[in-house]
Design an enzyme around this catalytic site. Structure first.
Site, PDB file in Angstrom:
ATOM      1  CG  ASP A 294      97.735 -23.177 107.705  1.00  0.00           C
ATOM      2  OD1 ASP A 294      98.622 -23.951 108.111  1.00  0.00           O
ATOM      3  OD2 ASP A 294      97.771 -21.939 107.876  1.00  0.00           O
ATOM      4  N   GLY A 295      95.178 -25.655 104.718  1.00  0.00           N
ATOM      5  CA  GLY A 295      93.971 -26.295 104.210  1.00  0.00           C
ATOM      6  C   GLY A 295      94.048 -27.801 104.256  1.00  0.00           C
ATOM      7  CG  ASN A 373      91.041 -22.230 110.491  1.00  0.00           C
ATOM      8  OD1 ASN A 373      91.789 -22.465 111.442  1.00  0.00           O
ATOM      9  ND2 ASN A 373      91.490 -21.948 109.288  1.00  0.00           N
ATOM     10  CG  ASP A 403      78.766  -7.326 104.405  1.00  0.00           C
ATOM     11  OD1 ASP A 403      77.633  -6.889 104.123  1.00  0.00           O
ATOM     12  OD2 ASP A 403      79.808  -6.912 103.859  1.00  0.00           O
ATOM     13  CB  THR A 414      96.243 -16.460 112.156  1.00  0.00           C
ATOM     14  OG1 THR A 414      96.127 -17.890 112.134  1.00  0.00           O
ATOM     15  CG2 THR A 414      96.960 -16.049 113.430  1.00  0.00           C
ATOM     16  CB  ALA A 415      91.743 -18.088 109.293  1.00  0.00           C
ATOM     17  CE1 TYR A 416      86.022 -12.982 106.088  1.00  0.00           C
ATOM     18  CE2 TYR A 416      84.633 -14.938 106.023  1.00  0.00           C
ATOM     19  CZ  TYR A 416      84.864 -13.607 105.705  1.00  0.00           C
ATOM     20  OH  TYR A 416      83.923 -12.920 104.981  1.00  0.00           O
ATOM     21  CG  LEU A 418      94.435 -11.302 111.129  1.00  0.00           C
ATOM     22  CD1 LEU A 418      94.627 -10.524 112.419  1.00  0.00           C
ATOM     23  CD2 LEU A 418      95.699 -12.069 110.774  1.00  0.00           C
TER      24      LEU A 418
END
Length: 529
Positions: A294-295, A373, A403, A414-416, A418
């Site tokens: 994905d990157g 993303n 934070d 579905t990345a950070y 999630l």
């Protein structure tokens, strides 16, 4: 009444009628203060008339005089009202013209800070949007043509005189289909207003298909770095594309150097040498092929600040939410993509602007940053809680104390987002995810906002510490007190090719990548006795 008396009465009447008419003439020419003089003259005449008899003719004459006085008064008042209304409309028009001229002057004054290059770039962008709105220029009655999405010319004033990347884009059309079949039947209206009733119309459940109108000629290969297996597959794929499909192949400068070092056979490949050639890629590239995870897809999308060609992503990474194609079958997969219609997923991108507190107006902002993303605002190395003020279309949302905050696309759900407790969302659902990172409040839950809103996240001037913004995990920017980050959905999505269709690929990715809801089935020992 004698003849002499009647003659005297008529002379008095004629004199007063002349006086009333003169007063009416003055009123029509602007002397509004004498509107009622006609009525006063007429009524003053009546009791002074030497009527000494009940003659029917004189009574009719007196009544006629009253009617004439009333009619003249109405005419004069109507004329005065019309003149006053015309003067008011003239005043409003002059104020509106002056306001528009003032705004136009301010826009020109603010844009003078841009410089010639940026103004021409804005003009090109406005031309692109105008072309996309013009429905008469579409070459088909159904679907969306590539002429409405991609342009054959490079926007901006800096044209490349000696371009090393040659070729012309292959046009394509986006169609509505179902289960991979061509189907031009689709509905555009979501709400109908038939017979005065508001009713939700049937939504289209068709998959978006891409159909080439002419064979694609140029492909861009983007690979994961520092991997010998990926480089070997890239070399094999470049040979196949050139020998079996006679395509122009463009690679990154790093990959070009590695391939030429390996074999001089690859001297036909093309690359770029400066940022201006990168900006012109979208006018030459028909198809993007990524080899990685994905990157790699994120990196390929970041090369295009405007329109993005279709992306065919081969899985050579770990999870692969956006890489559905198996690398072992690249010949069959690419043959289908190059010669047939295929399903695509339009993945929205966020367009982010950083507005500095020192800027005098909204024009003096940094260049926009596009992310596929998410954009993350966190406290960085500071030991203090992040303190952020959030606004949605100008309306106050909340103050974030924790934070940090994640503003994500549905593709980035579905990345950070999630990991921070946000929901998983289908990538074609139009929306923006608003997810806090470790908030210092038990009631601060994530939100999903509509795609058309504009979010503004600002560091208050009384904040104890700094904040840091990162875009798709890179390019960290420090935000000081008073600085703001503005996010909205970009008009240029990333179209990724589907192995089956958008929904099937999404469900497969969360099942295989995250083992979503994987558990042992409940045992069954038979019915009770």
């Amino acid at each position: 009444m004698s003849a002499d008396e009647l003659a005297d009465a008529r002379e008095v009447c004629d004199a007063r009628i002349n006086l009333s008419m003169a007063t009416s003439y003055q009123t029509e020419n602007g002397d509004i203060t004498k509107v009622n003089s006609v009525e006063r003259a007429a009524y003053a005449f009546i009791p002074q008339t030497p009527i000494r008899s009940t003659d029917a003719h004189l009574e009719e004459f007196s009544e006629a005089m009253r009617t004439v006085a009333k009619t003249l008064r109405q005419v004069v008042e109507g004329k005065a009202a019309a003149q006053a209304e015309a003067a008011e409309w003239k005043r409003k028009y002059e104020l509106e013209v002056a306001s528009k001229e003032h705004k136009h002057h301010n826009v020109i004054k603010g844009c003078s800070n841009y410089g010639k290059d940026k103004l021409e770039e804005l003009s090109s962008q406005m031309a692109l949007e105008t072309a996309s709105i013009d429905q008469t220029s579409c070459c088909g009655n159904h679907g969306i043509c590539s002429h409405q999405i991609l342009q054959d010319e490079c926007p901006g004033p800096n044209r490349i005189a000696d371009e090393k990347i040659v070729g012309r884009k292959a046009p394509f059309r986006l169609l509505w289909g179902c289960d991979g079949d061509k189907n031009d039947q689709h509905r555009r209206d979501f709400v109908s207003f038939e017979k005065g009733d508001i009713k939700t119309a049937e939504r289209s459940n068709k998959q978006i298909l891409l159909k080439w109108e002419s064979p694609p000629q140029t492909v861009l290969l983007v690979t994961k770095p520092n991997s010998n297996s990926v480089l070997a597959l890239c070399a094999e794929m470049v040979r196949w594309l050139k020998e079996h499909n006679n395509m122009n192949v463009i690679v990154e400068p790093r990959v070009s150097k590695e391939l030429l070092t390996e074999d001089s056979y690859f001297n036909f490949i093309q690359t770029w040498n400066n940022d201006q050639e990168v900006k012109a890629l979208h006018t030459k590239v028909d198809l993007i092929v990524t080899l990685g995870g994905d990157g790699t897809v994120l990196w390929a999308g970041s090369l295009f600040k405007g329109p993005v060609p279709p992306v065919v992503a081969f899985s050579l990474g770990s999870l692969g939410f956006m890489t559905p194609f198996p690398s072992e079958q690249y010949r069959e997969c690419l043959a289908n993509v190059l010669k047939r219609s295929f399903s695509i997923t339009l993945r929205s991108r966020l367009q982010c602007h950083v507005v500095r507190n020192a800027a005098k107006d909204e024009v003096e902002i940094e260049e926009p940053i596009l992310v596929l993303n998410e954009v993350t605002i966190d406290r960085g190395m500071s030991s203090y809680l992040t303190y952020l003020e959030c606004y949605c279309d100008g309306s106050f949302v909340t103050c974030v104390q924790g934070d940090g905050l994640i503003i994500s696309t549905t593709s980035g759900s579905t990345a950070y987002s999630l990991a921070a407790g946000g929901s998983m969302v289908h990538p074609q659902v139009p929306g923006i995810l608003f997810t806090p990172i470790c908030p210092h409040s038990l009631s601060f839950r994530p939100l999903i906002l509509p795609e058309y809103v504009t979010l503004r996240v600002q560091v208050p001037c009384n904040s104890r510490g700094q904040a840091w913004a990162s875009f798709d995990g890179k390019g960290r920017i420090q935000l000081g007190p008073g600085d703001a980050l503005i996010c909205s959905i970009s008009p240029w999505p990333v179209p990724t090719a589907c192995l089956v269709d958008s929904t099937t690929d999404f469900l497969r990715s969360i099942h295989e990548g995250l083992h979503w809801n994987l558990r042992k089935s409940q045992s069954f020992d038979g019915p009770p006795a």
